[in-house]
Design a protein around this motif. Structure first.
Motif, PDB file in Angstrom:
ATOM      1  N   LYS A  31      17.928  -9.135   1.179  1.00 60.57           N
ATOM      2  CA  LYS A  31      17.129  -8.398   2.159  1.00 60.57           C
ATOM      3  C   LYS A  31      16.218  -7.362   1.494  1.00 60.57           C
ATOM      4  O   LYS A  31      15.573  -6.580   2.173  1.00 60.57           O
ATOM      5  N   ASP A  32      16.183  -7.402   0.162  1.00 56.93           N
ATOM      6  CA  ASP A  32      15.361  -6.437  -0.545  1.00 56.93           C
ATOM      7  C   ASP A  32      13.917  -6.954  -0.608  1.00 56.93           C
ATOM      8  O   ASP A  32      13.640  -7.932  -1.280  1.00 56.93           O
ATOM      9  N   PHE A  33      13.046  -6.291   0.071  1.00 54.21           N
ATOM     10  CA  PHE A  33      11.694  -6.827   0.198  1.00 54.21           C
ATOM     11  C   PHE A  33      10.808  -6.612  -1.029  1.00 54.21           C
ATOM     12  O   PHE A  33      10.011  -7.442  -1.374  1.00 54.21           O
ATOM     13  N   MET A  34      10.965  -5.491  -1.700  1.00 50.72           N
ATOM     14  CA  MET A  34      10.248  -5.181  -2.927  1.00 50.72           C
ATOM     15  C   MET A  34       8.757  -5.541  -2.891  1.00 50.72           C
ATOM     16  O   MET A  34       8.235  -6.245  -3.762  1.00 50.72           O
ATOM     17  N   ASN A  35       8.059  -5.117  -1.877  1.00 46.17           N
ATOM     18  CA  ASN A  35       6.602  -5.289  -1.766  1.00 46.17           C
ATOM     19  C   ASN A  35       6.125  -6.734  -1.587  1.00 46.17           C
ATOM     20  O   ASN A  35       4.925  -6.974  -1.591  1.00 46.17           O
ATOM     21  N   HIS A  36       7.024  -7.678  -1.507  1.00 42.25           N
ATOM     22  CA  HIS A  36       6.587  -9.048  -1.242  1.00 42.25           C
ATOM     23  C   HIS A  36       7.330  -9.556  -0.014  1.00 42.25           C
ATOM     24  O   HIS A  36       8.166 -10.439  -0.106  1.00 42.25           O
ATOM     25  N   PRO A  37       7.060  -8.960   1.157  1.00 43.52           N
ATOM     26  CA  PRO A  37       7.860  -9.282   2.345  1.00 43.52           C
ATOM     27  C   PRO A  37       7.785 -10.743   2.763  1.00 43.52           C
ATOM     28  O   PRO A  37       8.701 -11.256   3.373  1.00 43.52           O
TER      29      PRO A  37
ATOM     30  N   GLY B  95       1.458   5.077  -4.340  1.00 48.50           N
ATOM     31  CA  GLY B  95       0.987   3.694  -4.429  1.00 48.50           C
ATOM     32  C   GLY B  95       1.386   2.983  -5.716  1.00 48.50           C
ATOM     33  O   GLY B  95       1.291   1.760  -5.800  1.00 48.50           O
ATOM     34  N   LEU B  96       1.799   3.747  -6.718  1.00 45.76           N
ATOM     35  CA  LEU B  96       2.122   3.126  -8.015  1.00 45.76           C
ATOM     36  C   LEU B  96       3.616   3.152  -8.317  1.00 45.76           C
ATOM     37  O   LEU B  96       4.030   2.878  -9.445  1.00 45.76           O
ATOM     38  N   ARG B  97       4.397   3.513  -7.314  1.00 45.71           N
ATOM     39  CA  ARG B  97       5.841   3.661  -7.532  1.00 45.71           C
ATOM     40  C   ARG B  97       6.494   2.391  -8.094  1.00 45.71           C
ATOM     41  O   ARG B  97       7.257   2.443  -9.050  1.00 45.71           O
ATOM     42  N   LYS B  98       6.148   1.265  -7.491  1.00 42.29           N
ATOM     43  CA  LYS B  98       6.789   0.016  -7.921  1.00 42.29           C
ATOM     44  C   LYS B  98       6.356  -0.370  -9.326  1.00 42.29           C
ATOM     45  O   LYS B  98       7.163  -0.761 -10.158  1.00 42.29           O
ATOM     46  N   LYS B  99       5.072  -0.221  -9.595  1.00 40.34           N
ATOM     47  CA  LYS B  99       4.550  -0.548 -10.933  1.00 40.34           C
ATOM     48  C   LYS B  99       5.196   0.352 -11.986  1.00 40.34           C
ATOM     49  O   LYS B  99       5.543  -0.097 -13.077  1.00 40.34           O
ATOM     50  N   LYS B 104       9.062   1.420 -16.302  1.00 46.12           N
ATOM     51  CA  LYS B 104      10.227   2.165 -16.801  1.00 46.12           C
ATOM     52  C   LYS B 104      11.265   1.198 -17.356  1.00 46.12           C
ATOM     53  O   LYS B 104      11.868   1.428 -18.398  1.00 46.12           O
ATOM     54  N   LYS B 105      11.468   0.083 -16.677  1.00 45.00           N
ATOM     55  CA  LYS B 105      12.472  -0.894 -17.110  1.00 45.00           C
ATOM     56  C   LYS B 105      11.971  -1.722 -18.286  1.00 45.00           C
ATOM     57  O   LYS B 105      12.747  -2.148 -19.127  1.00 45.00           O
ATOM     58  N   ASP B 133       1.524  29.691  -3.357  1.00 45.04           N
ATOM     59  CA  ASP B 133       1.366  30.295  -4.687  1.00 45.04           C
ATOM     60  C   ASP B 133       1.497  29.266  -5.822  1.00 45.04           C
ATOM     61  O   ASP B 133       1.066  29.518  -6.934  1.00 45.04           O
ATOM     62  N   SER B 134       2.123  28.143  -5.556  1.00 44.79           N
ATOM     63  CA  SER B 134       2.211  27.142  -6.623  1.00 44.79           C
ATOM     64  C   SER B 134       1.797  25.774  -6.056  1.00 44.79           C
ATOM     65  O   SER B 134       1.957  25.525  -4.869  1.00 44.79           O
ATOM     66  N   ALA B 135       1.266  24.952  -6.926  1.00 40.48           N
ATOM     67  CA  ALA B 135       0.782  23.655  -6.448  1.00 40.48           C
ATOM     68  C   ALA B 135       1.366  22.536  -7.279  1.00 40.48           C
ATOM     69  O   ALA B 135       1.686  22.726  -8.452  1.00 40.48           O
ATOM     70  N   SER B 136       1.539  21.392  -6.653  1.00 38.83           N
ATOM     71  CA  SER B 136       1.972  20.238  -7.431  1.00 38.83           C
ATOM     72  C   SER B 136       0.742  19.361  -7.698  1.00 38.83           C
ATOM     73  O   SER B 136      -0.183  19.332  -6.898  1.00 38.83           O
ATOM     74  N   VAL B 137       0.802  18.657  -8.827  1.00 39.97           N
ATOM     75  CA  VAL B 137      -0.337  17.806  -9.187  1.00 39.97           C
ATOM     76  C   VAL B 137      -0.075  16.409  -8.634  1.00 39.97           C
ATOM     77  O   VAL B 137       0.915  15.772  -8.995  1.00 39.97           O
ATOM     78  N   VAL B 138      -0.939  15.975  -7.747  1.00 40.48           N
ATOM     79  CA  VAL B 138      -0.724  14.658  -7.119  1.00 40.48           C
ATOM     80  C   VAL B 138      -1.990  13.806  -7.206  1.00 40.48           C
ATOM     81  O   VAL B 138      -3.098  14.328  -7.326  1.00 40.48           O
ATOM     82  N   MET B 139      -1.774  12.498  -7.129  1.00 42.08           N
ATOM     83  CA  MET B 139      -2.918  11.582  -7.104  1.00 42.08           C
ATOM     84  C   MET B 139      -3.170  11.182  -5.649  1.00 42.08           C
ATOM     85  O   MET B 139      -2.232  10.791  -4.956  1.00 42.08           O
ATOM     86  N   LEU B 140      -4.396  11.289  -5.220  1.00 40.23           N
ATOM     87  CA  LEU B 140      -4.705  10.919  -3.835  1.00 40.23           C
ATOM     88  C   LEU B 140      -4.723   9.405  -3.687  1.00 40.23           C
ATOM     89  O   LEU B 140      -5.181   8.693  -4.585  1.00 40.23           O
ATOM     90  N   GLY B 141      -4.227   8.956  -2.574  1.00 41.61           N
ATOM     91  CA  GLY B 141      -4.252   7.522  -2.294  1.00 41.61           C
ATOM     92  C   GLY B 141      -5.681   7.072  -2.006  1.00 41.61           C
ATOM     93  O   GLY B 141      -6.577   7.905  -1.840  1.00 41.61           O
TER      94      GLY B 141
END
Lengths: 283, 186
Positions: A31-37, B95-99, B104-105, B133-141
């Motif tokens: 059931k893990d979709f992992m961006n390819h549903p 948007g790049l979490r999975k990549k 990482k692996k 007073d403090s900001a985080s650095v983020v990438m806009l989608g």
């Protein structure tokens, strides 16, 4: 009642029942979709068809489609998925290819036996590294993995707090990329980590060995060692790998062995329905 | 002790035994070669995993080599936005979490380059939404607009670093170990 159950078990053909188990696993675990549903949705749909219509399970084409979709999903996510998902893919391929064999049941038995043996051989090869052999790996797991909190009950120590504290320290390492000193816990954990290390090596090596031997020579050893190995999952619920091994081993049961069939089915029922609950209640 | 020279008949018998054994194996393979295909695939993938693990930092727990529970698998990554002499450590873009998890692996140069390029092409801002007073650095989608809570980040390049951890049981220390880093100009 008991003779009825016994009769039902006796007529249950392991090599015919195992494709049904495969389909059950696909529906419940995949059931893990992992961006390819699209792929998992299609797999679930095809698996459901197989569950509802017995005839569909008898077609080679049905299994070929299911295996191809599963393989596509594995290729797209190969860096992220666990090893039992690979093992499952090989098993689906084995079921598909068995339809092209003269003796379907025998083909499934051969595949199941050598898949288990190969899996155990590689598990042992990979463990031949200094981190594992020195006991460092299990010691680290005991200090940081919440699945091992049950050990606290056995040694009368609050493992939950220890693990939470060490997890925060790991977070610090990850955030600041700097070295930290973990809370080492009681000395007993050293001894437990050594015992676990050598137990795992011994049981996996024994399993690799007995599954490489012909089935007629080591039938009883294969099943009792496998059940001993799987008993770890009573308190360490890792459903996927346990169920994959149970399904493969179930294929290897002789049709007349009603007792062993019952034992495996109870084990599967426990792993799927009660394992998490039992661990939560007792540990 | 004397060594008796094997007679011709004994040698012939031995030869027959080997022939019979060879014949039986050939017969068995002819009957079951289809059933062995999944096993051969398992071996091919496992060897590939072991090679990549030893040569290219693939995580032992992943890749089909059955290396689960064999070594400490904790890994993490840092994204640094670099200027001349300073750097800003940023949050993981949604948007790049999975990549990034895949990188990482398995931090292959190809994968890291592709991710670093995407990071360098992104719009990076200081986000003051949570704290003033403090900001985080983020990438806009892609479709995310600039708002009053944002201030653009100036940077020359993006550096992606992937770490594993090493545990020492004697000192109980856990230290980060840089596996690979790669920078990409803006």
């Amino acid at each position: 009642m008991i003779p009825k159950i016994r009769h039902k078990l006796l007529i249950l053909e392991p090599t015919k029942f195992t494709p049904l188990l495969a389909i059950f696993f696909m529906i419940t675990h995949f059931k893990d979709f992992m961006n390819h549903p699209a792929i998992p949705a299609l797999v679930a749909l095809i698996a459901a068809i197989g569950l509802l219509f017995e005839n569909a399970r008898g077609f080679a084409r049905y299994w070929a489609v299911l295996t191809s979709l599963y393989a596509a999903w594995v290729v797209l996510n190969w860096q992220l998925i666990d090893n039992h998902m690979y093992l499952w893919g090989y098993w689906l391929l084995a079921i598909t290819l068995s339809h092209f064999s003269k003796n379907k049941a025998k083909a499934l038995v051969v595949s199941a036996q050598y898949l288990i043996a190969s899996c155990m051989v590689y598990a042992i090869i990979q463990k031949m590294n200094p981190t594992f052999l020195s006991g460092d790996f299990f010691y680290f797991q005991l200090l940081t993995d919440s699945r091992f909190t049950f050990i606290g009950k056995l040694i009368q120590f609050n493992m939950v707090d220890l693990i939470v504290e060490n997890k925060l320290l790991i977070q610090e390492v990850m955030t600041n990329a700097k070295t930290v000193r973990l809370n080492p816990g009681p000395h007993m954990l050293h001894i437990i980590s050594q015992c676990l290390t050598w137990y795992v090596i011994a049981i996996e090596a024994a399993l690799a060995l007995v599954f490489l031997l012909p089935r007629r020579v080591a039938y009883a050893w294969q099943h009792w060692l496998m059940l001993l190995f799987l008993s770890t999952y009573f308190i360490l619920p890792i459903k996927g790998f346990a169920f994959a091994l149970l399904s493969l081993s179930f294929t290897l049961i002789k049709p007349t062995d009603a007792g062993l069939k019952l034992l495996y089915l109870c084990f599967m029922l426990y792993i799927f329905s009660f394992s998490v609950m039992v661990v939560n209640v007792f540990f | 002790m004397t060594w008796n020279k094997p007679t011709f008949t004994k040698l012939k018998k031995l030869d027959h035994t080997f022939l019979r054994f060879g014949e039986r194996i050939r017969q068995w393979l002819a009957e079951h070669w289809l059933a062995l295909i999944p096993v051969i695939v398992l071996h091919a993938i496992a060897w590939r995993q072991i090679t990549l693990r030893n040569m290219d930092h693939l995580d032992a727990w992943k890749g089909g080599g059955f290396g689960m529970f064999s070594t400490i698998g904790d890994r993490f990554y840092h994204i640094h936005l670099m200027t001349n002499k300073t750097f800003e450590c940023s949050e993981t873009p949604k948007g790049l979490r999975k990549k990034l998890s895949k990188t990482k692996k398995y931090p292959s140069y190809m994968m890291m380059e592709s991710v670093a390029k995407e990071l360098a092409e992104g719009t990076w801002v200081y986000d003051y939404k949570i704290k003033r007073d403090s900001a985080s650095v983020v990438m806009l989608g892609r479709d995310e607009p600039l708002t009053q809570h944002h201030r653009m980040v100036r940077f020359d390049s993006v550096e992606l670093q992937v770490f594993s951890v090493r545990f020492n049981k004697e000192t109980f220390t856990l230290e980060p170990r840089l596996l690979r880093k790669l920078a990409c100009l803006k």
